[in-house]
Design an enzyme around this catalytic site. Structure first.
Site, mmCIF file in Angstrom:
data_model
loop_
_atom_site.group_PDB
_atom_site.id
_atom_site.type_symbol
_atom_site.label_atom_id
_atom_site.label_comp_id
_atom_site.label_asym_id
_atom_site.label_seq_id
_atom_site.Cartn_x
_atom_site.Cartn_y
_atom_site.Cartn_z
ATOM 1 N N ASP A 36 8.052 -2.654 -30.143
ATOM 2 C CA ASP A 36 8.985 -2.367 -29.661
ATOM 3 C C ASP A 36 9.389 -1.702 -28.519
ATOM 4 O O ASP A 36 10.381 -1.978 -26.907
ATOM 5 C CB ASP A 36 9.636 -4.531 -29.676
ATOM 6 C CG ASP A 36 10.950 -3.523 -30.226
ATOM 7 O OD1 ASP A 36 10.407 -2.400 -31.007
ATOM 8 O OD2 ASP A 36 11.720 -4.191 -30.276
ATOM 9 N N HIS A 238 -2.976 24.921 -26.393
ATOM 10 C CA HIS A 238 -1.943 23.545 -26.209
ATOM 11 C C HIS A 238 -0.728 23.424 -27.515
ATOM 12 O O HIS A 238 -0.867 22.152 -27.455
ATOM 13 C CB HIS A 238 -2.790 22.475 -25.746
ATOM 14 C CG HIS A 238 -3.708 22.400 -24.537
ATOM 15 N ND1 HIS A 238 -4.696 21.921 -23.418
ATOM 16 C CD2 HIS A 238 -2.478 23.086 -23.398
ATOM 17 C CE1 HIS A 238 -4.601 21.950 -22.776
ATOM 18 N NE2 HIS A 238 -3.505 22.926 -22.990
ATOM 19 N N ASP A 255 5.265 28.250 -22.348
ATOM 20 C CA ASP A 255 4.832 27.974 -20.842
ATOM 21 C C ASP A 255 5.964 26.259 -20.815
ATOM 22 O O ASP A 255 5.495 25.084 -21.433
ATOM 23 C CB ASP A 255 3.267 27.307 -21.374
ATOM 24 C CG ASP A 255 2.478 26.937 -20.179
ATOM 25 O OD1 ASP A 255 3.401 26.611 -19.157
ATOM 26 O OD2 ASP A 255 1.019 26.737 -20.413
ATOM 27 N N ASP A 266 5.207 24.780 -13.369
ATOM 28 C CA ASP A 266 4.385 25.544 -14.303
ATOM 29 C C ASP A 266 4.739 26.656 -14.914
ATOM 30 O O ASP A 266 4.039 28.200 -13.778
ATOM 31 C CB ASP A 266 3.119 24.997 -14.315
ATOM 32 C CG ASP A 266 2.478 25.042 -15.353
ATOM 33 O OD1 ASP A 266 3.148 25.182 -16.131
ATOM 34 O OD2 ASP A 266 0.830 24.605 -15.010
ATOM 35 N N HIS A 345 -9.665 30.911 -20.740
ATOM 36 C CA HIS A 345 -9.511 29.327 -19.340
ATOM 37 C C HIS A 345 -9.558 30.405 -17.984
ATOM 38 O O HIS A 345 -9.503 31.578 -17.581
ATOM 39 C CB HIS A 345 -7.948 28.939 -19.638
ATOM 40 C CG HIS A 345 -6.780 29.841 -20.067
ATOM 41 N ND1 HIS A 345 -6.456 30.610 -19.130
ATOM 42 C CD2 HIS A 345 -5.757 30.349 -20.891
ATOM 43 C CE1 HIS A 345 -5.137 31.011 -18.731
ATOM 44 N NE2 HIS A 345 -5.223 31.185 -20.021
ATOM 45 N N HIS A 349 -4.782 26.018 -11.509
ATOM 46 C CA HIS A 349 -4.695 25.039 -10.698
ATOM 47 C C HIS A 349 -3.798 24.983 -9.973
ATOM 48 O O HIS A 349 -3.074 25.784 -9.569
ATOM 49 C CB HIS A 349 -4.491 24.259 -11.976
ATOM 50 C CG HIS A 349 -3.703 24.674 -13.176
ATOM 51 N ND1 HIS A 349 -2.296 23.827 -12.052
ATOM 52 C CD2 HIS A 349 -2.908 25.309 -13.558
ATOM 53 C CE1 HIS A 349 -1.682 24.605 -12.943
ATOM 54 N NE2 HIS A 349 -1.400 24.939 -14.551
ATOM 55 N N HIS A 356 -1.603 19.516 -13.709
ATOM 56 C CA HIS A 356 -2.621 19.919 -12.997
ATOM 57 C C HIS A 356 -3.537 19.028 -11.848
ATOM 58 O O HIS A 356 -3.621 18.383 -11.357
ATOM 59 C CB HIS A 356 -4.128 19.724 -14.046
ATOM 60 C CG HIS A 356 -3.522 20.504 -14.943
ATOM 61 N ND1 HIS A 356 -3.373 20.100 -16.286
ATOM 62 C CD2 HIS A 356 -2.631 22.269 -15.423
ATOM 63 C CE1 HIS A 356 -3.616 21.443 -17.630
ATOM 64 N NE2 HIS A 356 -2.999 22.283 -15.999
ATOM 65 N N GLU A 379 -2.276 32.199 -13.861
ATOM 66 C CA GLU A 379 -1.677 32.257 -15.011
ATOM 67 C C GLU A 379 -2.561 33.054 -16.172
ATOM 68 O O GLU A 379 -3.233 32.143 -16.873
ATOM 69 C CB GLU A 379 -1.009 30.829 -15.583
ATOM 70 C CG GLU A 379 -2.843 29.543 -15.621
ATOM 71 C CD GLU A 379 -1.834 28.782 -16.589
ATOM 72 O OE1 GLU A 379 -1.940 28.921 -17.288
ATOM 73 O OE2 GLU A 379 -2.383 27.860 -15.199
ATOM 74 N N TYR A 383 -5.628 36.202 -25.595
ATOM 75 C CA TYR A 383 -5.519 36.096 -26.240
ATOM 76 C C TYR A 383 -6.782 36.717 -27.887
ATOM 77 O O TYR A 383 -7.617 36.432 -27.735
ATOM 78 C CB TYR A 383 -5.848 34.406 -26.965
ATOM 79 C CG TYR A 383 -5.154 33.364 -25.582
ATOM 80 C CD1 TYR A 383 -4.118 33.123 -25.695
ATOM 81 C CD2 TYR A 383 -5.901 33.601 -24.753
ATOM 82 C CE1 TYR A 383 -3.031 32.967 -24.326
ATOM 83 C CE2 TYR A 383 -5.577 33.131 -23.307
ATOM 84 C CZ TYR A 383 -3.766 32.554 -22.649
ATOM 85 O OH TYR A 383 -3.182 31.553 -22.232
ATOM 86 N N ARG A 400 0.145 35.322 -22.147
ATOM 87 C CA ARG A 400 0.870 34.806 -20.493
ATOM 88 C C ARG A 400 1.438 34.491 -19.666
ATOM 89 O O ARG A 400 2.735 34.655 -20.254
ATOM 90 C CB ARG A 400 -0.333 32.887 -21.175
ATOM 91 C CG ARG A 400 -0.334 32.607 -19.734
ATOM 92 C CD ARG A 400 -1.281 31.324 -20.222
ATOM 93 N NE ARG A 400 0.010 30.021 -20.581
ATOM 94 C CZ ARG A 400 -0.487 29.936 -21.653
ATOM 95 N NH1 ARG A 400 -1.971 30.020 -22.425
ATOM 96 N NH2 ARG A 400 0.071 28.916 -22.316
ATOM 97 N N GLU A 402 2.367 33.336 -16.787
ATOM 98 C CA GLU A 402 2.139 32.238 -15.255
ATOM 99 C C GLU A 402 3.345 31.808 -14.314
ATOM 100 O O GLU A 402 4.830 31.735 -14.791
ATOM 101 C CB GLU A 402 2.246 31.042 -15.638
ATOM 102 C CG GLU A 402 1.869 29.997 -15.211
ATOM 103 C CD GLU A 402 1.182 28.189 -15.931
ATOM 104 O OE1 GLU A 402 1.968 28.311 -17.173
ATOM 105 O OE2 GLU A 402 0.654 27.707 -15.072
HETATM 106 N N1 GLY Z 1 0.887 23.928 -18.941
HETATM 107 C C1 GLY Z 1 -0.608 23.849 -18.589
HETATM 108 C C2 GLY Z 1 -0.789 24.552 -17.913
HETATM 109 O O1 GLY Z 1 -0.772 25.554 -17.749
HETATM 110 O O2 GLY Z 1 -1.796 24.879 -17.336
HETATM 111 MN MN MN Z 2 1.845 26.253 -17.256
HETATM 112 MN MN MN Z 3 -0.252 25.673 -15.620
#
Ligand code: GLY
Ligand code: MN
Ligand code: MN
Length: 434
Positions: A36, A238, A255, A266, A345, A349, A356, A379, A383, A400, A402
């Site tokens: 619940d 992730h 991140d 982000d 990647h 975005h 996103h 970003e 890696y 990374r 970003e």
């Molecule tokens: N935090 C997700 C991305 O960087 O796209």
């Molecule tokens: Mn991110």
């Molecule tokens: Mn991002």
């Protein structure tokens, strides 16, 4: 967000729909976490965008040119007994007085009222496949209208609503940009706090807690699950366990972004846990930074969506080639996608109410042209996998950088520019809280 902003958005959508159309959009539902216990309710971004109405069990209906009212809201009735537990609800009266609905009805009356409204229209704008229960309702209403016969009118076109709505959402207004800037500012503060408090021997979740502290101190939440990965964990794109020790000599990749009034930031930064990059770490970091700068330099009106990505790919491939991690001709390495072993990647975005965010990246099979008011992330990352073919000093390193960037008429504005990216500045910040 100012109520006029919601009215402006509804008008813009209704202009796109035109007379004879009806747009129907249900609110988000409550999701059960376990038994619940519910997940905190978060309104559907499209619904919020059009109404500012943050309750579940609601439906917004827009009928351009309808004389008895164009903006209709179905919502939960007020309920004094539930109010004791959950707090007050707007109720249909509140929907009219506080949310500017032309008319509002109890949610439970939707089956009675909405089919008659649909009957008056030629085109139904609705997004199928998101809320299966509501999809079924809509189909049953239309089926019933068809079966009624005897001169009953039925709409003869069904059109995806999200396509129109997401095109609107792609272009950020002044108030949206202002919300995105606030979101960015809080997240920048949180990254500073985390970086300055970082020291070897901490757990990743302790670093995560610094972000949460900053966010909750500003009344905001995370926009997505924070990623805080030390050492090799920085290579898991992730990674959200955030439960390992931060080791002396490793980098940490964080991140983390927040949501301010429904607008996301982000941000990723990568820094040395002990405050000092090793030579190999700095070499890789500088390649990522070059890619970051090269991508941002290509972010201006008139360029294609893909140009910043292409610039980042080029910088990363060249950098990896110079470090001896990729061997061969630059053009060929790019063409054959050899960089993907290290950079798998996209460079960014759209960013907005959803981290996103919505909006097409291609129009008629061509990369979209960048226009003022669009907001995106930049970003790039490297890696390095744990392979014997790679010198040990580089292995298991995830980096990374970003930032969040607004396209302006003159070029762009980095909304997160207050947070350093320069490796010397990063070193000066890391662990500086003592
Ligand atoms: N935090 C997700 C991305 O960087 O796209
Ligand atoms: Mn991110
Ligand atoms: Mn991002």
């Amino acid at each position: 967000m100012n109520p006029r902003e919601f009215a402006r958005r509804r008008r813009a959508l209704m202009r796109m729909i035109g007379k004879g159309g009806v747009a129907i959009l249900p609110a988000a539902s409550i999701t059960i976490r376990n038994r619940d216990v519910e997940y905190p309710f978060r309104q559907d971004s499209d619904f919020q965008y059009l109404t500012g109405f943050a309750e579940p069990d609601a439906v917004v209906v827009l009928v351009p040119g309808r004389e008895q009212g164009e903006f209709l809201l179905f919502c939960r009735d007020r309920d004094p007994a539930r109010a004791l537990w959950d707090g007050p609800r707007a109720g249909p009266d509140g929907a009219v007085s506080d949310y500017a609905a032309d008319a509002a009805f109890p949610f439970n009356d939707v089956d009675e009222i909405l089919p008659d409204i649909i009957e008056q229209c030629d085109r139904v704008y609705y997004t199928m496949g998101l809320q299966t229960e509501f999809d079924a309702k809509l189909i049953s209403w239309v089926t019933e209208l068809r079966q009624r016969g005897g001169g009953t009118h039925t709409p003869d076109e069904f059109i995806a609503l999200d396509h129109l709505l997401h095109d609107l959402r792609l272009y950020k207004s002044r108030s949206e940009i202002s919300a995105l800037k606030k979101s960015a500012k809080i997240a920048v503060g949180a990254h500073r706090r985390a970086m300055t408090h970082c020291r070897p021997g901490m757990y990743e979740y302790e670093l995560e807690a610094e972000y949460i502290h900053e966010f909750r101190s500003h009344g905001v939440e995370c926009a997505y699950q924070p990623i805080v990965g030390g050492g090799a964990n920085g290579c898991t794109l992730h990674y959200i366990e955030n439960n390992k020790l931060l080791e002396d000599g490793d980098l940490v990749l964080a991140d983390v972004g927040c949501e301010y009034d429904y607008y996301a930031s982000d941000i990723t930064r990568t820094w040395p846990v002990n405050g000092q990059f090793s030579t190999a770490q700095r070499e890789l970091y500088e390649v990522v930074l070059e890619a970051h700068d090269a991508a941002i330099a290509k972010l201006e009106p008139g360029r294609h969506w893909n140009e910043p990505h292409d610039a980042a790919v080029r910088a990363i491939t060249r950098g990896l080639q110079q470090l001896g991690l990729l061997k061969g001709n630059l053009k060929t390495l790019i063409k054959e996608g050899k960089y993907r072993k290290f950079f798998m990647h996209r460079t960014g975005h759209w960013l907005g109410m959803d981290v996103h965010d919505v909006g097409d990246y291609k129009v008629s099979d061509q990369w979209r042209l960048l226009e003022p008011g669009m907001v995106m992330t930049v970003e790039p990352g490297i890696y390095v996998p744990d392979l014997r073919s790679i010198p040990k000093r580089y292995r298991n390193t995830g980096i990374r950088i970003e930032d969040d960037v607004l396209v302006t008429r003159a070029g762009n504005e980095v909304l997160t520019a207050a947070l350093p990216v320069d490796p010397d500045e990063i070193e000066a910040l890391a662990g500086s809280a003592g």
